[in-house]
Design a protein around this motif. Structure first.
Motif, PDB file in Angstrom:
ATOM      1  N   THR A  77       2.423  12.368  -7.374  1.00 28.62           N
ATOM      2  CA  THR A  77       1.131  12.926  -6.936  1.00 28.62           C
ATOM      3  C   THR A  77       0.072  11.818  -6.985  1.00 28.62           C
ATOM      4  O   THR A  77       0.351  10.714  -7.455  1.00 28.62           O
ATOM      5  CB  THR A  77       0.718  14.077  -7.875  1.00 28.62           C
ATOM      6  N   LYS A  78      -1.144  12.142  -6.537  1.00 30.10           N
ATOM      7  CA  LYS A  78      -2.180  11.092  -6.542  1.00 30.10           C
ATOM      8  C   LYS A  78      -2.763  10.910  -7.950  1.00 30.10           C
ATOM      9  O   LYS A  78      -2.599  11.777  -8.818  1.00 30.10           O
ATOM     10  CB  LYS A  78      -3.269  11.423  -5.534  1.00 30.10           C
ATOM     11  N   ASP A 107      -1.661   3.617   1.972  1.00 36.67           N
ATOM     12  CA  ASP A 107      -2.043   5.009   1.675  1.00 36.67           C
ATOM     13  C   ASP A 107      -3.080   5.378   2.738  1.00 36.67           C
ATOM     14  O   ASP A 107      -4.288   5.404   2.485  1.00 36.67           O
ATOM     15  CB  ASP A 107      -2.613   5.105   0.251  1.00 36.67           C
ATOM     16  N   ASN A 110      -5.849   7.855   2.387  1.00 35.88           N
ATOM     17  CA  ASN A 110      -6.794   7.632   1.297  1.00 35.88           C
ATOM     18  C   ASN A 110      -6.873   6.140   0.965  1.00 35.88           C
ATOM     19  O   ASN A 110      -6.452   5.704  -0.099  1.00 35.88           O
ATOM     20  CB  ASN A 110      -6.310   8.434   0.071  1.00 35.88           C
ATOM     21  N   PRO A 195       1.285   6.350  -0.127  1.00 35.50           N
ATOM     22  CA  PRO A 195       0.720   7.641  -0.535  1.00 35.50           C
ATOM     23  C   PRO A 195       1.598   8.280  -1.614  1.00 35.50           C
ATOM     24  O   PRO A 195       2.711   7.819  -1.863  1.00 35.50           O
ATOM     25  CB  PRO A 195       0.782   8.485   0.751  1.00 35.50           C
ATOM     26  N   PRO A 196       1.114   9.373  -2.226  1.00 35.11           N
ATOM     27  CA  PRO A 196       1.966  10.112  -3.160  1.00 35.11           C
ATOM     28  C   PRO A 196       3.166  10.711  -2.424  1.00 35.11           C
ATOM     29  O   PRO A 196       3.026  11.153  -1.282  1.00 35.11           O
ATOM     30  CB  PRO A 196       1.058  11.226  -3.674  1.00 35.11           C
TER      31      PRO A 196
END
Ligand SMILES: Nc1ncnc2c1ncn2[C@@H]1O[C@H](COP(=O)(O)OP(=O)(O)O)[C@@H](O)[C@H]1O
Ligand SMILES: [Mg+2]
Length: 258
Positions: A77-78, A107, A110, A195-196
């Motif tokens: 997860t982030k 990512d 984000n 990313p996550p």
């Protein structure tokens, strides 16, 4: 009639003959901002920086043994510390004179690498992956500094979020531009700050562009079940070269497969 090529020009998919590394632009970083943003390998006053030296050596050994160079850094997860790990590892690697490292902010939904380093950029990773701008437009070296951040590190910075990250990663064009970047710049290590893994299918879509994975578990955040699901999603053909347990009590390398 065939036209003559000047150095640095690209003809279709042919790699450029010159090595573009020396011509990459540079940025200056502020030690105060780096310290505030936990770039602990820069000043080396935080004892946790030693964990990144160990991680650096082990990673290079594994890459050399297996003939790999493309490393994805992800977490379930982030907020687990992917970007924290990616930057600190990249700076530790930059201190090796004979090792070129590229750190890419992948990512895409984000982007945070530039912000972490206190840098303002106006180029978009998505435009690079869409083949609209060349690698040298998004890659920056760190200029002369007192922190011993080496000239062997190039940072792939991004300023705009992409809504369709997974789709973009899956394009043949993306594979092509990343391969061309490798041919033109000849890095020894490419770190992809991903990313996550459990949020969307971005990491699954990115699989073809990496050889192996570094997994970051967030102390107090990540559950064993999430780790298991992350490994399952990444798939057996993309081995996990290491697991970093972050935020638990500093930084430690929980597991090293190679
Ligand atoms: N070892 C650590 N100790 C304290 N704070 C940390 C640590 N690692 C990361 N952080 C902080 O936690 C937040 C999330 O880290 P980040 O690397 O951005 O996560 P991710 O990239 O996985 O989303 C950031 O504010 C970062 O500065
Ligand atoms: Mg991040």
């Amino acid at each position: 009639m065939a036209s003559a090529q000047s150095p640095g020009q690209t003809a279709g998919d042919l790699p450029r003959i010159v090595d573009l590394w020396g011509g990459l632009g540079s940025v200056s970083v502020d030690p105060v901002v780096l310290a505030r943003n936990l770039v602990i390998t820069a000043a080396r006053t935080d004892p946790a920086h030693g964990a990144f030296d160990v991680l650096r050596s082990r990673l290079l050994q594994a890459l050399a043994e297996k003939g790999w160079r493309r490393v994805g850094i992800t977490s379930p997860t982030k907020g687990c510390g992917k970007t924290f790990t990616a930057i600190n590892l990249a700076i530790a690697l930059s201190r090796y004179d004979n090792c070129r490292t590229i750190l890419m902010d992948m990512d895409l939904r984000n982007p945070s690498l530039a912000g972490y380093l206190g840098l303002k950029v106006d180029r978009t990773m998505g435009d690079f992956l869409r083949e609209e701008i060349p690698a040298e437009a998004i890659l920056r070296k760190v200029g002369p500094n007192d922190l011993r951040i080496g000239a062997n590190l190039a940072l792939g910075l991004n300023h705009r979020a992409e809504a369709y990250a997974a789709e973009l990663f899956q394009e043949d064009r993306t594979a092509r531009v990343l391969e061309r970047m490798e041919k033109d710049l000849r890095p020894d290590v490419i770190l992809h700050d991903l990313p996550p893994a459990l949020a969307q299918d971005d990491v699954i879509a990115f699989r073809p562009h990496m050889d192996c994975v570094l997994l970051v578990a967030g102390g107090g955040l990540t559950t064993p079940r999430e780790m298991k699901e992350t490994v399952r999603r990444i798939g057996e053909d993309k081995p996990v070269v290491g697991v970093i347990l972050n935020k638990a009590d500093g930084v430690s390398i929980a597991e090293y497969a190679y």
